[in-house]
Design a protein around this motif. Structure first.
Motif, PDB file in Angstrom:
ATOM      1  N   ALA A   1       0.848  -1.201   0.000  1.00  0.00           N
ATOM      2  CA  ALA A   1       0.000   0.000   0.000  1.00  0.00           C
ATOM      3  C   ALA A   1       0.874   1.238   0.000  1.00  0.00           C
ATOM      4  CB  ALA A   1      -0.921   0.009   1.219  1.00  0.00           C
ATOM      5  N   SER A   2       0.304   2.334  -0.468  1.00  0.00           N
ATOM      6  CA  SER A   2       1.015   3.608  -0.398  1.00  0.00           C
ATOM      7  C   SER A   2       0.070   4.686   0.099  1.00  0.00           C
ATOM      8  CB  SER A   2       1.599   3.986  -1.765  1.00  0.00           C
ATOM      9  OG  SER A   2       0.578   4.381  -2.659  1.00  0.00           O
ATOM     10  N   ARG A   3       0.656   5.780   0.558  1.00  0.00           N
ATOM     11  CA  ARG A   3      -0.145   6.851   1.148  1.00  0.00           C
ATOM     12  C   ARG A   3       0.552   8.185   0.936  1.00  0.00           C
ATOM     13  NH1 ARG A   3      -0.853   6.897   7.578  1.00  0.00           N
ATOM     14  NH2 ARG A   3       1.254   7.713   7.412  1.00  0.00           N
ATOM     15  N   LYS A   4      -0.255   9.202   0.649  1.00  0.00           N
ATOM     16  CA  LYS A   4       0.265  10.557   0.506  1.00  0.00           C
ATOM     17  C   LYS A   4       0.330  11.194   1.879  1.00  0.00           C
ATOM     18  CE  LYS A   4       1.510  14.292  -1.662  1.00  0.00           C
ATOM     19  NZ  LYS A   4       2.860  14.343  -2.280  1.00  0.00           N
ATOM     20  N   GLN A   5       1.503  11.459   2.360  1.00  0.00           N
ATOM     21  CA  GLN A   5       1.662  12.067   3.677  1.00  0.00           C
ATOM     22  C   GLN A   5       1.155  13.499   3.650  1.00  0.00           C
ATOM     23  OE1 GLN A   5       5.401  11.060   5.387  1.00  0.00           O
ATOM     24  NE2 GLN A   5       5.405  12.803   6.776  1.00  0.00           N
ATOM     25  N   GLY A   6       0.378  13.876   4.669  1.00  0.00           N
ATOM     26  CA  GLY A   6      -0.100  15.253   4.762  1.00  0.00           C
ATOM     27  C   GLY A   6      -1.384  15.526   4.009  1.00  0.00           C
ATOM     28  N   SER A   7      -1.919  14.533   3.316  1.00  0.00           N
ATOM     29  CA  SER A   7      -3.214  14.719   2.666  1.00  0.00           C
ATOM     30  C   SER A   7      -4.295  14.773   3.740  1.00  0.00           C
ATOM     31  CB  SER A   7      -3.494  13.591   1.672  1.00  0.00           C
ATOM     32  OG  SER A   7      -3.530  12.343   2.324  1.00  0.00           O
ATOM     33  N   ARG A   8      -5.485  15.202   3.375  1.00  0.00           N
ATOM     34  CA  ARG A   8      -6.527  15.439   4.380  1.00  0.00           C
ATOM     35  C   ARG A   8      -6.893  14.164   5.151  1.00  0.00           C
ATOM     36  NH1 ARG A   8     -12.070  15.575   5.010  1.00  0.00           N
ATOM     37  NH2 ARG A   8     -12.453  14.623   2.998  1.00  0.00           N
ATOM     38  N   ILE A   9      -7.026  13.076   4.435  1.00  0.00           N
ATOM     39  CA  ILE A   9      -7.465  11.830   5.082  1.00  0.00           C
ATOM     40  C   ILE A   9      -6.315  10.854   5.241  1.00  0.00           C
ATOM     41  CG2 ILE A   9      -8.944   9.795   4.771  1.00  0.00           C
ATOM     42  CD1 ILE A   9     -11.011  11.621   3.509  1.00  0.00           C
ATOM     43  N   GLU A  10      -5.360  10.888   4.363  1.00  0.00           N
ATOM     44  CA  GLU A  10      -4.211   9.975   4.390  1.00  0.00           C
ATOM     45  C   GLU A  10      -4.639   8.519   4.297  1.00  0.00           C
ATOM     46  OE1 GLU A  10      -0.533  12.343   6.422  1.00  0.00           O
ATOM     47  OE2 GLU A  10      -1.802  11.203   7.812  1.00  0.00           O
ATOM     48  N   GLN A  11      -5.586   8.245   3.400  1.00  0.00           N
ATOM     49  CA  GLN A  11      -5.966   6.841   3.233  1.00  0.00           C
ATOM     50  C   GLN A  11      -4.884   6.106   2.465  1.00  0.00           C
ATOM     51  OE1 GLN A  11      -7.220   9.297   1.354  1.00  0.00           O
ATOM     52  NE2 GLN A  11      -8.359   8.541  -0.413  1.00  0.00           N
ATOM     53  N   GLN A  12      -4.847   4.793   2.673  1.00  0.00           N
ATOM     54  CA  GLN A  12      -3.876   3.960   1.988  1.00  0.00           C
ATOM     55  C   GLN A  12      -4.496   3.399   0.718  1.00  0.00           C
ATOM     56  OE1 GLN A  12      -1.988   1.101   4.621  1.00  0.00           O
ATOM     57  NE2 GLN A  12      -1.823   2.616   6.258  1.00  0.00           N
ATOM     58  N   PHE A  13      -3.681   3.349  -0.328  1.00  0.00           N
ATOM     59  CA  PHE A  13      -4.088   2.771  -1.605  1.00  0.00           C
ATOM     60  C   PHE A  13      -3.347   1.443  -1.756  1.00  0.00           C
ATOM     61  CE2 PHE A  13      -6.346   6.353  -3.443  1.00  0.00           C
ATOM     62  CZ  PHE A  13      -5.864   7.412  -2.696  1.00  0.00           C
ATOM     63  N   PHE A  14      -4.098   0.408  -2.064  1.00  0.00           N
ATOM     64  CA  PHE A  14      -3.532  -0.936  -2.066  1.00  0.00           C
ATOM     65  C   PHE A  14      -3.290  -1.473  -3.470  1.00  0.00           C
ATOM     66  CE2 PHE A  14      -3.603  -2.472   2.291  1.00  0.00           C
ATOM     67  CZ  PHE A  14      -4.381  -1.514   2.914  1.00  0.00           C
ATOM     68  N   GLY A  15      -2.259  -2.302  -3.581  1.00  0.00           N
ATOM     69  CA  GLY A  15      -2.051  -3.089  -4.779  1.00  0.00           C
ATOM     70  C   GLY A  15      -2.940  -4.325  -4.763  1.00  0.00           C
ATOM     71  N   PRO A  16      -2.948  -5.102  -5.868  1.00  0.00           N
ATOM     72  CA  PRO A  16      -3.856  -6.252  -5.990  1.00  0.00           C
ATOM     73  C   PRO A  16      -3.447  -7.454  -5.143  1.00  0.00           C
ATOM     74  CG  PRO A  16      -2.456  -6.093  -7.922  1.00  0.00           C
ATOM     75  CD  PRO A  16      -2.180  -4.875  -7.107  1.00  0.00           C
ATOM     76  N   GLY A  17      -2.242  -7.437  -4.601  1.00  0.00           N
ATOM     77  CA  GLY A  17      -1.808  -8.547  -3.743  1.00  0.00           C
ATOM     78  C   GLY A  17      -1.013  -9.598  -4.492  1.00  0.00           C
ATOM     79  N   THR A  18      -0.138 -10.266  -3.763  1.00  0.00           N
ATOM     80  CA  THR A  18       0.592 -11.424  -4.280  1.00  0.00           C
ATOM     81  C   THR A  18       0.302 -12.592  -3.364  1.00  0.00           C
ATOM     82  OG1 THR A  18       2.424 -10.118  -5.194  1.00  0.00           O
ATOM     83  CG2 THR A  18       2.859 -12.448  -4.706  1.00  0.00           C
ATOM     84  N   ARG A  19      -0.268 -13.634  -3.952  1.00  0.00           N
ATOM     85  CA  ARG A  19      -0.518 -14.842  -3.148  1.00  0.00           C
ATOM     86  C   ARG A  19       0.703 -15.749  -3.268  1.00  0.00           C
ATOM     87  NH1 ARG A  19      -4.345 -16.714  -0.255  1.00  0.00           N
ATOM     88  NH2 ARG A  19      -5.920 -15.244  -0.975  1.00  0.00           N
ATOM     89  N   LEU A  20       1.432 -15.841  -2.168  1.00  0.00           N
ATOM     90  CA  LEU A  20       2.671 -16.625  -2.128  1.00  0.00           C
ATOM     91  C   LEU A  20       2.424 -17.966  -1.460  1.00  0.00           C
ATOM     92  CD1 LEU A  20       5.802 -16.893  -2.399  1.00  0.00           C
ATOM     93  CD2 LEU A  20       5.946 -15.843  -0.126  1.00  0.00           C
ATOM     94  N   THR A  21       2.846 -19.015  -2.130  1.00  0.00           N
ATOM     95  CA  THR A  21       2.816 -20.361  -1.552  1.00  0.00           C
ATOM     96  C   THR A  21       4.243 -20.854  -1.429  1.00  0.00           C
ATOM     97  OG1 THR A  21       0.681 -20.831  -2.584  1.00  0.00           O
ATOM     98  CG2 THR A  21       1.961 -22.712  -1.793  1.00  0.00           C
ATOM     99  N   VAL A  22       4.614 -21.271  -0.221  1.00  0.00           N
ATOM    100  CA  VAL A  22       5.952 -21.824   0.011  1.00  0.00           C
ATOM    101  C   VAL A  22       5.804 -23.317   0.288  1.00  0.00           C
ATOM    102  CG1 VAL A  22       8.080 -21.680   1.346  1.00  0.00           C
ATOM    103  CG2 VAL A  22       6.717 -19.622   0.955  1.00  0.00           C
ATOM    104  N   LEU A  23       6.418 -24.126  -0.560  1.00  0.00           N
ATOM    105  CA  LEU A  23       6.282 -25.590  -0.437  1.00  0.00           C
ATOM    106  C   LEU A  23       7.451 -26.198   0.340  1.00  0.00           C
ATOM    107  CD1 LEU A  23       5.146 -26.309  -4.097  1.00  0.00           C
ATOM    108  CD2 LEU A  23       3.703 -26.046  -2.074  1.00  0.00           C
TER     109      LEU A  23
END
Lengths: 110, 114
Positions: free
Chosen positions: B92-114
């Motif tokens: 996720a990323s966020r603009k510091q100092g913005s009014r709400i400072e909400q986080q914007f997320f990427g689609p995710g990586t599903r990692l499987t470790v065998l």
């Protein structure tokens, strides 16, 4: 300690209204977020409350009571596309971390 | 339109391998975050970076490291993958100092470790 509680799963009917509750216990408070997450997708921002009261945004509204450590997300005129998980997150202070609830999976039935 | 991208949607690795997860944002945000998401648990913060070359440990940094050499890119490294690191990883990323400072997320990586 820091803790966020929200129901694990809820079911509602298309066209109806549903209220998803969230209670929080954090060392400080600088706002509460609601995010929506469809299965397999990224969470997306829905609302932010920092003052007591109701914030309305179309079919979605969010309420906050700071004295009770309580928030709810209200979804009206439910549509099938509202089937998703709803994540509640508290911001304890003005720095970077959020405290996240486990999410409420909302199932909409026709 | 704001965008956070992650290098892979799905990844399968073997125990002991070194794993790199890349995240890129095009919004000129100062703050970036790496979370893991597991069923029944809230998002858990692994590391965050408040600016280039800056990093802070989150709640569960053990077994992970990060790199932020450029403002737009934040990498998560699993030095020696283990099966208990099988999870969904969200950036996720966020603009510091913005009014709400909400986080914007990427689609995710599903990692499987065998």
């Amino acid at each position: 300690g820091q803790n966020i509680d929200q129901p694990t799963e809820m079911t509602a009917t298309e066209g109806a209204i549903v209220q998803i509750n969230c209670t929080y216990q954090t060392s400080g408070f600088n706002g509460l977020f609601w995010y929506q997450q469809h299965a397999g997708e990224a969470p997306t921002f829905l609302s932010y409350n920092v003052l007591d009261g109701l914030e309305e945004k179309g079919r979605f509204s969010s309420f906050l009571s700071r004295s009770k450590g309580y928030s709810y997300l209200l979804l009206k005129e439910l549509q099938m596309k509202d089937s998703a998980s709803y994540l509640c997150a508290s911001r304890p202070d003005s720095n970077y971390q959020l405290i996240w609830g486990a999410g409420t999976k909302l199932i909409i039935k026709p | 339109d704001v965008k956070v991208t992650q290098s892979s949607r799905y990844l399968v690795k073997r125990t002991g391998e070194k794993v790199f997860l890349e995240c890129v944002q095009d919004m000129d945000h100062e703050n970036m975050f790496w979370y893991r998401q597991d069923p029944g648990l809230g998002l858990r913060l692994i590391y965050f970076s408040y600016d280039v070359k800056m990093k802070e440990k989150g709640d569960i940094p053990e077994g992970y490291s990060v790199s932020r050499e450029k403002k737009e890119r934040f990498s998560l490294i699993l030095e020696s993958a283990s099966t208990n690191q099988t999870s969904m990883y969200l950036c996720a990323s966020r603009k510091q100092g913005s009014r709400i400072e909400q986080q914007f997320f990427g689609p995710g990586t599903r990692l499987t470790v065998l």
